[in-house]
Design a protein around this motif. Structure first.
Motif, mmCIF file in Angstrom:
data_model
loop_
_atom_site.group_PDB
_atom_site.id
_atom_site.type_symbol
_atom_site.label_atom_id
_atom_site.label_comp_id
_atom_site.label_asym_id
_atom_site.label_seq_id
_atom_site.Cartn_x
_atom_site.Cartn_y
_atom_site.Cartn_z
ATOM 1 N N TYR A 24 100.625 78.758 42.004
ATOM 2 C CA TYR A 24 99.423 78.962 42.811
ATOM 3 C C TYR A 24 98.334 79.654 41.989
ATOM 4 N N THR A 25 98.737 80.589 41.127
ATOM 5 C CA THR A 25 97.737 81.315 40.345
ATOM 6 C C THR A 25 97.076 80.456 39.282
ATOM 7 N N LEU A 26 97.589 79.253 39.070
ATOM 8 C CA LEU A 26 97.003 78.353 38.075
ATOM 9 C C LEU A 26 95.886 77.484 38.657
ATOM 10 N N ILE A 27 95.787 77.417 39.979
ATOM 11 C CA ILE A 27 94.869 76.474 40.614
ATOM 12 C C ILE A 27 93.416 76.784 40.258
ATOM 13 N N TYR A 28 93.009 78.035 40.419
ATOM 14 C CA TYR A 28 91.604 78.364 40.189
ATOM 15 C C TYR A 28 91.202 78.221 38.719
ATOM 16 N N PRO A 29 92.001 78.713 37.758
ATOM 17 C CA PRO A 29 91.625 78.468 36.356
ATOM 18 C C PRO A 29 91.517 76.982 36.021
ATOM 19 N N LEU A 30 92.450 76.165 36.529
ATOM 20 C CA LEU A 30 92.373 74.724 36.282
ATOM 21 C C LEU A 30 91.101 74.137 36.896
ATOM 22 N N TYR A 31 90.742 74.621 38.067
ATOM 23 C CA TYR A 31 89.518 74.149 38.722
ATOM 24 C C TYR A 31 88.285 74.470 37.878
ATOM 25 N N ILE A 32 88.193 75.708 37.396
ATOM 26 C CA ILE A 32 87.032 76.111 36.592
ATOM 27 C C ILE A 32 86.955 75.293 35.306
ATOM 28 N N ALA A 33 88.101 75.094 34.663
ATOM 29 C CA ALA A 33 88.108 74.321 33.426
ATOM 30 C C ALA A 33 87.698 72.872 33.678
ATOM 31 N N ALA A 34 88.168 72.302 34.788
ATOM 32 C CA ALA A 34 87.933 70.884 35.064
ATOM 33 C C ALA A 34 86.523 70.598 35.557
ATOM 34 N N ARG A 35 85.928 71.527 36.288
ATOM 35 C CA ARG A 35 84.639 71.251 36.909
ATOM 36 C C ARG A 35 83.481 71.324 35.913
ATOM 37 N N SER A 36 83.693 71.973 34.778
ATOM 38 C CA SER A 36 82.607 72.128 33.811
ATOM 39 C C SER A 36 82.246 70.781 33.197
ATOM 40 N N ARG A 37 80.977 70.451 33.267
ATOM 41 C CA ARG A 37 80.534 69.182 32.675
ATOM 42 C C ARG A 37 80.507 69.258 31.156
ATOM 43 N N PHE A 38 80.795 70.429 30.607
ATOM 44 C CA PHE A 38 80.825 70.587 29.157
ATOM 45 C C PHE A 38 82.244 70.550 28.604
ATOM 46 N N SER A 39 83.247 70.340 29.478
ATOM 47 C CA SER A 39 84.633 70.264 29.030
ATOM 48 C C SER A 39 84.897 68.913 28.373
ATOM 49 N N PRO A 40 85.934 68.816 27.538
ATOM 50 C CA PRO A 40 86.285 67.527 26.925
ATOM 51 C C PRO A 40 86.559 66.469 27.990
ATOM 52 N N ASN A 41 86.337 65.214 27.644
ATOM 53 C CA ASN A 41 86.459 64.131 28.620
ATOM 54 C C ASN A 41 87.845 64.014 29.225
ATOM 55 N N ASP A 42 88.884 64.352 28.447
ATOM 56 C CA ASP A 42 90.245 64.180 28.957
ATOM 57 C C ASP A 42 90.719 65.358 29.793
ATOM 58 N N LEU A 43 89.960 66.455 29.789
ATOM 59 C CA LEU A 43 90.439 67.660 30.460
ATOM 60 C C LEU A 43 90.358 67.548 31.984
ATOM 61 N N LYS A 44 89.288 67.007 32.507
ATOM 62 C CA LYS A 44 89.148 66.916 33.956
ATOM 63 C C LYS A 44 90.197 66.003 34.595
ATOM 64 N N PRO A 45 90.368 64.751 34.129
ATOM 65 C CA PRO A 45 91.393 63.911 34.748
ATOM 66 C C PRO A 45 92.793 64.488 34.613
ATOM 67 N N TRP A 46 93.075 65.136 33.477
ATOM 68 C CA TRP A 46 94.399 65.753 33.310
ATOM 69 C C TRP A 46 94.590 66.894 34.307
ATOM 70 N N SER A 47 93.580 67.733 34.468
ATOM 71 C CA SER A 47 93.676 68.861 35.395
ATOM 72 C C SER A 47 93.837 68.381 36.834
ATOM 73 N N ILE A 48 93.099 67.333 37.206
ATOM 74 C CA ILE A 48 93.225 66.780 38.553
ATOM 75 C C ILE A 48 94.645 66.267 38.785
ATOM 76 N N LYS A 49 95.194 65.580 37.798
ATOM 77 C CA LYS A 49 96.561 65.065 37.903
ATOM 78 C C LYS A 49 97.560 66.207 38.085
ATOM 79 N N GLU A 50 97.364 67.298 37.337
ATOM 80 C CA GLU A 50 98.295 68.422 37.434
ATOM 81 C C GLU A 50 98.148 69.152 38.766
ATOM 82 N N LEU A 51 96.938 69.233 39.279
ATOM 83 C CA LEU A 51 96.744 69.856 40.591
ATOM 84 C C LEU A 51 97.435 69.035 41.680
ATOM 85 N N HIS A 52 97.351 67.713 41.575
ATOM 86 C CA HIS A 52 98.079 66.866 42.513
ATOM 87 C C HIS A 52 99.585 67.102 42.381
ATOM 88 N N TYR A 53 100.056 67.270 41.151
ATOM 89 C CA TYR A 53 101.483 67.505 40.922
ATOM 90 C C TYR A 53 101.911 68.841 41.531
#
Length: 266
Positions: free
Chosen positions: A197-226
């Motif tokens: 549960y404590t990983l959800i918010y950091p993953l959200y912040i990393a994924a939502r940034s439009r300056f993050s690498p292209n593969d980071l957002k889809p990977w983070s979304i997949k892990e949040l679903h998991y």
């Protein structure tokens, strides 16, 4: 604009309550002020106040960026002075895994260290986003924007590297499971579920940034679903859907409040 989003934005413009500062000043008389968690929370308070100042007092671009850079530097210094027990062990995997980004993950001594360092990282992402979002005055060095973007990328990847230890049940997290570690659907203790549960918010912040690498957002979304499906954490599913649909109102603190404000409680 949705009223709830606007209300959350307004709250984000407020400085740290005076009563909380007074309480922390009193508690400081009985604590080790060099403790990394104590120093971290001092910097978080500074971030909240700076964010409010930039919004309320309409600081010039140059003044705002100067203050942001100064505070970001404090987080950098703190990260460089962490005790050895806070340093992670980095593992490189031989084969690709759905649970590991770029075949590399970090292992920490405990969840509290991971959580604190992810707070440091997510605040640095927000600070460096602020640098990039300001229209820098003519004459500002181009390297400043480049450095801010690289900082966001680095912090995002470090957040992603911190998560397999807690939810990669057939890999990095195997040793922490109850019962048969090779079982596809192992039983998880409440502590293990809270770790995720404590990983959800950091993953959200990393994924939502439009300056993050292209593969980071889809990977983070997949892990949040998991996390949502495997650990039965509904809020992880909700955050994943927000990222997919762009329905988070671009308001990080609204999501923080929805999750229960756990993220800075390490």
């Amino acid at each position: 604009m949705d009223n709830n989003c606007e209300q959350e934005r307004s709250r984000g413009r407020n400085p740290t309550p005076r009563e909380l500062k007074e309480l922390r000043a009193y508690i400081a008389n009985f604590l080790d002020r060099k403790d990394p968690n104590w120093r971290l929370m001092n910097h978080v308070v500074e971030y909240i106040d700076l964010r409010a100042d930039v919004s309320r007092y309409h600081l010039s671009n140059s003044t705002a960026v100067q203050k942001i850079l100064k505070l970001d530097g404090k987080f950098v210094v703190l990260a460089s002075e962490l005790p050895l027990a806070w340093q992670p062990k980095t593992t490189t995997t031989e084969n690709p895994s759905d649970r590991v980004l770029e075949q590399r993950y970090d292992t920490y001594s405990n969840r509290h260290v991971t959580q604190s360092l992810n707070v440091l990282r997510l605040i640095r992402i927000l600070l460096n986003e602020s640098i990039l979002s300001h229209n820098l005055e003519v004459g500002s060095p181009p390297s400043l924007s480049h450095t801010a973007a690289k900082n966001i990328e680095m912090m995002g990847k470090e957040i992603c590297a911190s998560v397999p230890q807690y939810f990669d049940c057939l890999g990095a997290a195997r040793d922490g499971l109850h019962g048969n570690s090779t079982k596809i659907d192992p039983l998880h203790s409440p502590n293990q579920t809270f770790d995720c549960y404590t990983l959800i918010y950091p993953l959200y912040i990393a994924a939502r940034s439009r300056f993050s690498p292209n593969d980071l957002k889809p990977w983070s979304i997949k892990e949040l679903h998991y996390i949502g499906s495997h650990f039965s954490i509904r809020n992880a599913e909700l955050v994943a859907q927000m990222l997919e649909n762009g329905t988070d109102c671009e308001n990080t603190w609204g999501v923080y409040a929805m999750l229960g404000g756990y993220a800075f409680a390490a």
